[in-house]
Design a protein around this motif. Structure first.
Motif, PDB file in Angstrom:
ATOM      1  N   LYS A  99       0.844  -1.196   0.000  1.00 12.77           N
ATOM      2  CA  LYS A  99       0.000   0.000   0.000  1.00 12.77           C
ATOM      3  C   LYS A  99       0.876   1.242   0.000  1.00 12.77           C
ATOM      4  O   LYS A  99       2.014   1.208   0.467  1.00 12.77           O
ATOM      5  N   THR A 100       0.332   2.347  -0.517  1.00  9.52           N
ATOM      6  CA  THR A 100       1.044   3.626  -0.476  1.00  9.52           C
ATOM      7  C   THR A 100       0.384   4.591   0.496  1.00  9.52           C
ATOM      8  O   THR A 100       0.959   5.624   0.830  1.00  9.52           O
ATOM      9  N   GLU A 101      -0.836   4.259   0.927  1.00  9.32           N
ATOM     10  CA  GLU A 101      -1.549   5.045   1.943  1.00  9.32           C
ATOM     11  C   GLU A 101      -2.647   4.181   2.529  1.00  9.32           C
ATOM     12  O   GLU A 101      -3.022   3.164   1.956  1.00  9.32           O
ATOM     13  N   ILE A 102      -3.135   4.611   3.679  1.00 12.27           N
ATOM     14  CA  ILE A 102      -4.238   3.909   4.334  1.00 12.27           C
ATOM     15  C   ILE A 102      -5.343   4.916   4.586  1.00 12.27           C
ATOM     16  O   ILE A 102      -5.095   5.992   5.145  1.00 12.27           O
ATOM     17  N   THR A 103      -6.538   4.572   4.163  1.00  9.33           N
ATOM     18  CA  THR A 103      -7.709   5.388   4.470  1.00  9.33           C
ATOM     19  C   THR A 103      -8.803   4.448   4.969  1.00  9.33           C
ATOM     20  O   THR A 103      -8.894   3.299   4.536  1.00  9.33           O
ATOM     21  N   GLY A 104      -9.604   4.936   5.892  1.00 10.29           N
ATOM     22  CA  GLY A 104     -10.687   4.115   6.404  1.00 10.29           C
ATOM     23  C   GLY A 104     -11.425   4.822   7.510  1.00 10.29           C
ATOM     24  O   GLY A 104     -11.195   6.001   7.779  1.00 10.29           O
ATOM     25  N   LYS A 105     -12.304   4.068   8.129  1.00  4.01           N
ATOM     26  CA  LYS A 105     -13.130   4.599   9.205  1.00  4.01           C
ATOM     27  C   LYS A 105     -12.623   4.075  10.548  1.00  4.01           C
ATOM     28  O   LYS A 105     -12.040   3.006  10.631  1.00  4.01           O
ATOM     29  N   ALA A 106     -12.856   4.847  11.585  1.00  6.16           N
ATOM     30  CA  ALA A 106     -12.481   4.427  12.936  1.00  6.16           C
ATOM     31  C   ALA A 106     -13.079   3.055  13.203  1.00  6.16           C
ATOM     32  O   ALA A 106     -14.238   2.802  12.876  1.00  6.16           O
ATOM     33  N   GLY A 107     -12.260   2.165  13.740  1.00  8.23           N
ATOM     34  CA  GLY A 107     -12.697   0.796  14.017  1.00  8.23           C
ATOM     35  C   GLY A 107     -12.205  -0.199  12.975  1.00  8.23           C
ATOM     36  O   GLY A 107     -12.175  -1.409  13.239  1.00  8.23           O
ATOM     37  N   ASP A 108     -11.849   0.275  11.785  1.00 10.28           N
ATOM     38  CA  ASP A 108     -11.324  -0.622  10.744  1.00 10.28           C
ATOM     39  C   ASP A 108      -9.946  -1.145  11.137  1.00 10.28           C
ATOM     40  O   ASP A 108      -9.180  -0.465  11.830  1.00 10.28           O
ATOM     41  N   VAL A 109      -9.638  -2.334  10.665  1.00 10.97           N
ATOM     42  CA  VAL A 109      -8.289  -2.894  10.790  1.00 10.97           C
ATOM     43  C   VAL A 109      -7.807  -3.167   9.363  1.00 10.97           C
ATOM     44  O   VAL A 109      -8.467  -3.875   8.605  1.00 10.97           O
ATOM     45  N   ILE A 137      -2.970  -2.586  11.050  1.00 10.23           N
ATOM     46  CA  ILE A 137      -3.101  -1.191  11.436  1.00 10.23           C
ATOM     47  C   ILE A 137      -4.546  -0.984  11.882  1.00 10.23           C
ATOM     48  O   ILE A 137      -5.472  -1.135  11.080  1.00 10.23           O
ATOM     49  N   THR A 138      -4.725  -0.683  13.162  1.00  7.53           N
ATOM     50  CA  THR A 138      -6.067  -0.442  13.696  1.00  7.53           C
ATOM     51  C   THR A 138      -6.327   1.056  13.698  1.00  7.53           C
ATOM     52  O   THR A 138      -5.565   1.829  14.296  1.00  7.53           O
ATOM     53  N   LEU A 139      -7.389   1.446  13.010  1.00  8.33           N
ATOM     54  CA  LEU A 139      -7.773   2.859  12.913  1.00  8.33           C
ATOM     55  C   LEU A 139      -8.643   3.173  14.129  1.00  8.33           C
ATOM     56  O   LEU A 139      -9.748   2.665  14.265  1.00  8.33           O
ATOM     57  N   VAL A 140      -8.134   3.998  15.028  1.00 11.37           N
ATOM     58  CA  VAL A 140      -8.765   4.200  16.333  1.00 11.37           C
ATOM     59  C   VAL A 140      -9.789   5.322  16.313  1.00 11.37           C
ATOM     60  O   VAL A 140     -10.906   5.163  16.790  1.00 11.37           O
ATOM     61  N   LYS A 141      -9.397   6.489  15.780  1.00 12.85           N
ATOM     62  CA  LYS A 141     -10.311   7.631  15.820  1.00 12.85           C
ATOM     63  C   LYS A 141     -10.055   8.543  14.625  1.00 12.85           C
ATOM     64  O   LYS A 141      -9.029   8.456  13.955  1.00 12.85           O
ATOM     65  N   ASP A 142     -10.998   9.414  14.393  1.00 12.75           N
ATOM     66  CA  ASP A 142     -10.922  10.389  13.301  1.00 12.75           C
ATOM     67  C   ASP A 142      -9.619  11.184  13.383  1.00 12.75           C
ATOM     68  O   ASP A 142      -9.219  11.620  14.463  1.00 12.75           O
ATOM     69  N   GLY A 143      -8.929  11.328  12.246  1.00 13.25           N
ATOM     70  CA  GLY A 143      -7.706  12.118  12.228  1.00 13.25           C
ATOM     71  C   GLY A 143      -6.718  11.616  11.189  1.00 13.25           C
ATOM     72  O   GLY A 143      -7.029  10.762  10.362  1.00 13.25           O
ATOM     73  N   THR A 144      -5.518  12.161  11.255  1.00 18.29           N
ATOM     74  CA  THR A 144      -4.447  11.729  10.352  1.00 18.29           C
ATOM     75  C   THR A 144      -3.200  11.410  11.175  1.00 18.29           C
ATOM     76  O   THR A 144      -2.949  12.024  12.215  1.00 18.29           O
ATOM     77  N   THR A 145      -2.442  10.460  10.686  1.00 18.59           N
ATOM     78  CA  THR A 145      -1.181  10.058  11.305  1.00 18.59           C
ATOM     79  C   THR A 145      -0.376   9.318  10.242  1.00 18.59           C
ATOM     80  O   THR A 145      -0.678   9.409   9.056  1.00 18.59           O
ATOM     81  N   ALA A 146       0.606   8.579  10.655  1.00 16.29           N
ATOM     82  CA  ALA A 146       1.390   7.770   9.721  1.00 16.29           C
ATOM     83  C   ALA A 146       1.903   6.532  10.433  1.00 16.29           C
ATOM     84  O   ALA A 146       2.130   6.552  11.640  1.00 16.29           O
ATOM     85  N   THR A 185      -5.315   8.217   6.954  1.00 20.86           N
ATOM     86  CA  THR A 185      -6.425   9.158   7.102  1.00 20.86           C
ATOM     87  C   THR A 185      -7.645   8.379   7.594  1.00 20.86           C
ATOM     88  O   THR A 185      -8.051   7.398   6.965  1.00 20.86           O
ATOM     89  N   ILE A 186      -8.190   8.834   8.729  1.00 18.74           N
ATOM     90  CA  ILE A 186      -9.302   8.118   9.355  1.00 18.74           C
ATOM     91  C   ILE A 186     -10.495   9.050   9.485  1.00 18.74           C
ATOM     92  O   ILE A 186     -10.356  10.197   9.921  1.00 18.74           O
ATOM     93  N   SER A 187     -11.658   8.541   9.102  1.00 15.38           N
ATOM     94  CA  SER A 187     -12.897   9.303   9.282  1.00 15.38           C
ATOM     95  C   SER A 187     -13.760   8.579  10.307  1.00 15.38           C
ATOM     96  O   SER A 187     -13.567   7.393  10.579  1.00 15.38           O
ATOM     97  N   GLU A 188     -14.693   9.324  10.879  1.00 10.91           N
ATOM     98  CA  GLU A 188     -15.616   8.707  11.851  1.00 10.91           C
ATOM     99  C   GLU A 188     -16.511   7.719  11.113  1.00 10.91           C
ATOM    100  O   GLU A 188     -16.856   7.936   9.957  1.00 10.91           O
ATOM    101  N   PRO A 189     -16.862   6.631  11.788  1.00 10.74           N
ATOM    102  CA  PRO A 189     -17.778   5.688  11.127  1.00 10.74           C
ATOM    103  C   PRO A 189     -19.134   6.318  10.902  1.00 10.74           C
ATOM    104  O   PRO A 189     -19.540   7.234  11.639  1.00 10.74           O
TER     105      PRO A 189
END
Length: 160
Positions: free
Chosen positions: A76-86, A126-135, A153-157
């Protein structure tokens, strides 16, 4: 003065032969194909064409130099998803292929936003915990400099 051409033996088999002495009359002997960190005690040397062998003292070869990892690939070159996704990321193509240490450590810039776990099989969760950005950051454990970063990049579910 004798001709400084030598045969080197391992037991009774010739393993190497020198062809010429240096200008100062000395001859360097080298033996290739030895295993690192191994003790050898059956080598001897004789003038070429002579039967009298002189034992070479027992010696242990040095530890092989580490081959450092220079690069690796992620699927992958980036990760995008919703909080709670793995999200699973796969590491491959470690270079050079004969790198001594193939361990790659992973971390997250902000563990309150996303966490990263090594699954031990070349994949990472990679567990997406909450809305926001990180690396997420991968770094070769051998210090060879191989590394990779993936923006997250994580968005709220969705409410539902």
């Amino acid at each position: 003065m004798a001709d400084n051409k030598f045969d080197v033996y391992n037991d009774d088999a010739i393993v190497t032969h020198t062809e010429a002495a240096k200008e100062d009359g000395t001859t360097d002997l080298s033996i290739s194909g030895l295993t690192a960190e191994t003790t050898y005690d059956k080598f001897s040397v004789a003038y070429t064409g002579q039967t009298g062998k002189t034992p070479i003292p027992s010696f242990t070869t040095a530890k092989a130099a580490a081959v450092l990892m220079t690069s690796f690939s992620l699927d992958k070159t980036e990760i995008t998803g919703k909080a709670g996704d793995v999200v699973k990321v796969t590491l491959s193509n470690i270079q050079p292929a004969n790198a001594t240490n193939k361990v790659v450590n992973i971390g997250s810039s902000d563990t309150s936003t996303a966490t990263a776990v090594d699954n031990g099989d070349g994949t990472y969760s990679i567990t997406l915990v909450k809305d926001g950005t990180t690396a997420a950051h991968w770094v070769a454990a051998d210090g060879g400099g191989a590394k990779a970063d993936l923006p997250i990049t994580i968005s709220e579910p969705s409410a539902g």
